[in-house]
Design a protein around this motif. Structure first.
Motif, PDB file in Angstrom:
ATOM      1  N   THR A 142       3.008  -9.450 -14.738  1.00 47.87           N
ATOM      2  CA  THR A 142       3.829  -9.190 -13.563  1.00 47.87           C
ATOM      3  C   THR A 142       3.071  -9.459 -12.277  1.00 47.87           C
ATOM      4  O   THR A 142       3.640  -9.423 -11.215  1.00 47.87           O
ATOM      5  N   LEU A 188       4.855  -4.033   3.139  1.00 46.10           N
ATOM      6  CA  LEU A 188       5.988  -3.115   3.138  1.00 46.10           C
ATOM      7  C   LEU A 188       5.519  -1.685   2.983  1.00 46.10           C
ATOM      8  O   LEU A 188       6.237  -0.739   3.269  1.00 46.10           O
ATOM      9  N   PHE A 189       4.302  -1.564   2.482  1.00 43.71           N
ATOM     10  CA  PHE A 189       3.756  -0.213   2.429  1.00 43.71           C
ATOM     11  C   PHE A 189       3.469   0.204   3.859  1.00 43.71           C
ATOM     12  O   PHE A 189       3.281  -0.633   4.743  1.00 43.71           O
ATOM     13  N   SER A 190       3.454   1.491   4.072  1.00 38.87           N
ATOM     14  CA  SER A 190       2.985   1.881   5.392  1.00 38.87           C
ATOM     15  C   SER A 190       1.785   2.779   5.158  1.00 38.87           C
ATOM     16  O   SER A 190       1.901   3.787   4.465  1.00 38.87           O
ATOM     17  N   PRO A 242       1.833 -11.019  -9.194  1.00 39.81           N
ATOM     18  CA  PRO A 242       2.309 -12.162  -8.408  1.00 39.81           C
ATOM     19  C   PRO A 242       1.294 -13.296  -8.359  1.00 39.81           C
ATOM     20  O   PRO A 242       1.662 -14.451  -8.275  1.00 39.81           O
ATOM     21  N   TRP A 299       4.914  -7.705  -1.169  1.00 37.57           N
ATOM     22  CA  TRP A 299       5.327  -6.507  -0.467  1.00 37.57           C
ATOM     23  C   TRP A 299       4.142  -5.676   0.043  1.00 37.57           C
ATOM     24  O   TRP A 299       4.275  -4.490   0.313  1.00 37.57           O
TER      25      TRP A 299
END
Lengths: 335, 335
Positions: free
Chosen positions: B70, B281-283, B72, B278
């Motif tokens: 999985t 996309l984490f903060s 990327p 992503w």
DNA sequence: CTGCTTTGCGCAAAGACTTGCGCAAAGCAC
DNA sequence: GTGCTTTGCGCAAGTCTTTGCGCAAAGCAG
């Protein structure tokens, strides 16, 4: 390269006998068989299925045409297919379709050139026009995975999209939500429409009206999910819960919500289709619908096998049930 | 199935002529060539490279043996290889190694049976003993990707692990960190050791001592990353920054940190090897080392092509530079 | 018009394997 | 011992394509 002829000479038998011990296609006296085996070991004989396929027209190889994507769902599907194929004594070779009908057709042509005897594919949009005719020309047995085409009489395996969606929307409704936003996937794909159907069905069943404005297209991408979520947040009458129809959109939603300072699940409950390994690493952990990807893959292989053995068997559409993974984002406070 | 013989009959020529127009192997009068082309179109002739490989010993197909995971990074690598192979007029077929030497060897045997003319592989641990001998037996051209074996004279492509690690550790040091924890990958893989080397080199260069206790094995998994991070948090003299040697471990670290209520980057700066879609996309957004996966794949194909054309060319080890993606988790407040 | 080169194509073998057919030896009942 | 069934294996044709060799026709210079 060492050929059957050499093995035959070394073992003092004919090539036909060698062929028969290799394939077990007819009875060979134990003593002879052992001589042949021994000769093969000595010479390091390597079978050449490609030559076999020339004369016998069979090589026990099946192809998988699929988009190689980062989505864990696809990866597990491929693994499931690979394992089941191995178990069934089938060789599997994979090609990338890039989820594009044009490229899919060249990829499948490539497989065809390798004389595969069956194909498993997650068809791209446009598959019916470009790839299907090739398969029919070659009379190649095939089965579809993930994407179901209801009006086509073919073998196919997928998940119970509608039932699973109903279940998860139901869950949200039972928690008191009446305005539930939905982020739907790539338009046109059966998986997308079925999940939307499920959304409607769940509302109907609960006697709740559906506000069509709450269903936005997120196109199955992270970015699409983020944008759609952002739009939903602009509404005066905001939804109190959100359902993303796949994992990428869920991640986008999560990003949009945290950027907007919306707390999950306090201000907004969030659920999604497709589980992924780190779904419970987010805080809050994401409540998802887990597809039995590996089982779907295995089942596809079985269907293919059946079709290869009996080309006239009635086409079968298999739906596997999904499982809801309860975590924190739905707000039901389990575990 | 329509064969050359049928085409020949339809066009009123011999099969040899058909073969020559198909392959462009010798001059064929324009008129004749067109007749043959036309006959092929009419009959829907499909070339059979598999039969060609019998007599001509070539079919323009290369294999890729890789773990279908999985991550990327792998996915982009595969895509890069696929695209470059297409460009070079090569067919690509993929098999799953499951990152296990035993299964890798059967997968490669499968490819061999399909008469591939070259192989690209991300070797599993144990590859040298099980798979390499097969490749040598068959005199098959091959190139290694991702994992570099320095003491083997082979063609291989990877990223500049050490330089990239130095750069990112350097960045942390320049931000004032002196105690930097490291989560290292699967022991034994070259990628793991090179990244550890980089960690040391950066410290040395800055005149900073290395505390060996700060380097923990996270085994390249999310779970390993989480556990290792948790251990680091127990230290009296906690590190103030963390470097995860791959993306899965970074996700584990993020989970452990948030569970422990440690704020990133205020209480702990975090950086990682391997970018992923992503990551921002984490903060806070994760600062990472992005590998040029697609370029690595393309380069591998080029190396393979070269080797196929010239089996005696000197082996080449190619290192591609990585790029640092500055986001918020390192605390340098860029953008 | 002759003799040589070029152009264009066919013949047939080769490549590694499978399989229908048929022969020989062994086994068996009488 | 004879005749019939099994058992065990070889022969040779067939699978689709490539390619070295060689032949025929066309082109051309003298």
């Amino acid at each position: 390269m060492v050929t059957m002829t050499e093995v035959a000479r070394a073992a003092g038998v004919s090539v036909s006998t060698v062929s028969h011990v290799v394939n077990g296609t007819r009875l060979v006296a134990t003593a002879t068989r052992e001589r042949v085996q021994h000769a093969m070991d000595m010479l390091g004989y390597q079978h050449q299925p490609t030559a076999r396929s020339l004369s016998a027209g069979t090589n026990r190889t099946i192809g998988l045409a699929i988009t190689v994507a980062t989505n864990p769902y696809w990866v597990e599907l491929i693994q499931g297919i690979d394992r089941e194929a191995t178990r069934a004594g089938l060789n599997l070779i994979i090609v990338d379709t890039r989820d594009d009908a044009r490229h899919e057709s060249v990829a499948v042509a490539n497989l065809l050139a390798h004389r595969i005897e069956g194909l498993i594919t997650a068809p791209a949009d446009g598959w019916r026009e470009l790839t299907l005719p090739m398969l029919r020309d070659h009379a190649l047995p095939y089965v579809l995975v993930d994407r179901i085409t209801p009006d086509l009489r073919v073998d196919q395996v997928g998940v119970e999209n509608e039932a699973a969606t109903i279940a998860i929307i139901d869950h949200l409704i039972s928690l008191g939500h009446t305005r539930i936003g939905m982020l739907s996937g790539i338009p046109g794909l059966s998986t997308s429409t079925e999940r939307v159907h499920g959304y409607h069905a769940a509302h109907q069943r609960a006697g709740l009206p559906v506000d069509p404005e709450l269903i936005l297209v997120g196109s199955s991408t992270t970015d699409g999910g983020r944008k759609a979520t952002w739009e939903l947040l602009q509404f005066d009458d905001r939804p109190t819960a959100l359902f993303a129809a796949n994992n990428s959109m869920a991640i986008g939603a999560l990003a949009a919500l945290s950027a907007a300072g919306v707390k999950v699940p306090a201000d907004m409950a969030l659920t999604a289709f497709d589980d992924f390994p780190w779904a419970d690493l987010f805080s809050p952990g994401l409540t998802t619908v887990a597809q039995p990807s590996a089982a779907i893959g295995a089942r596809a292989v079985q269907l293919l096998l059946r079709r290869m053995n009996d080309p006239d068997a009635p086409p079968q559409t298999v739906r596997l049930p999904a499982e809801i993974m309860h975590r924190q984002s739905c707000g039901c406070v389990s575990r």
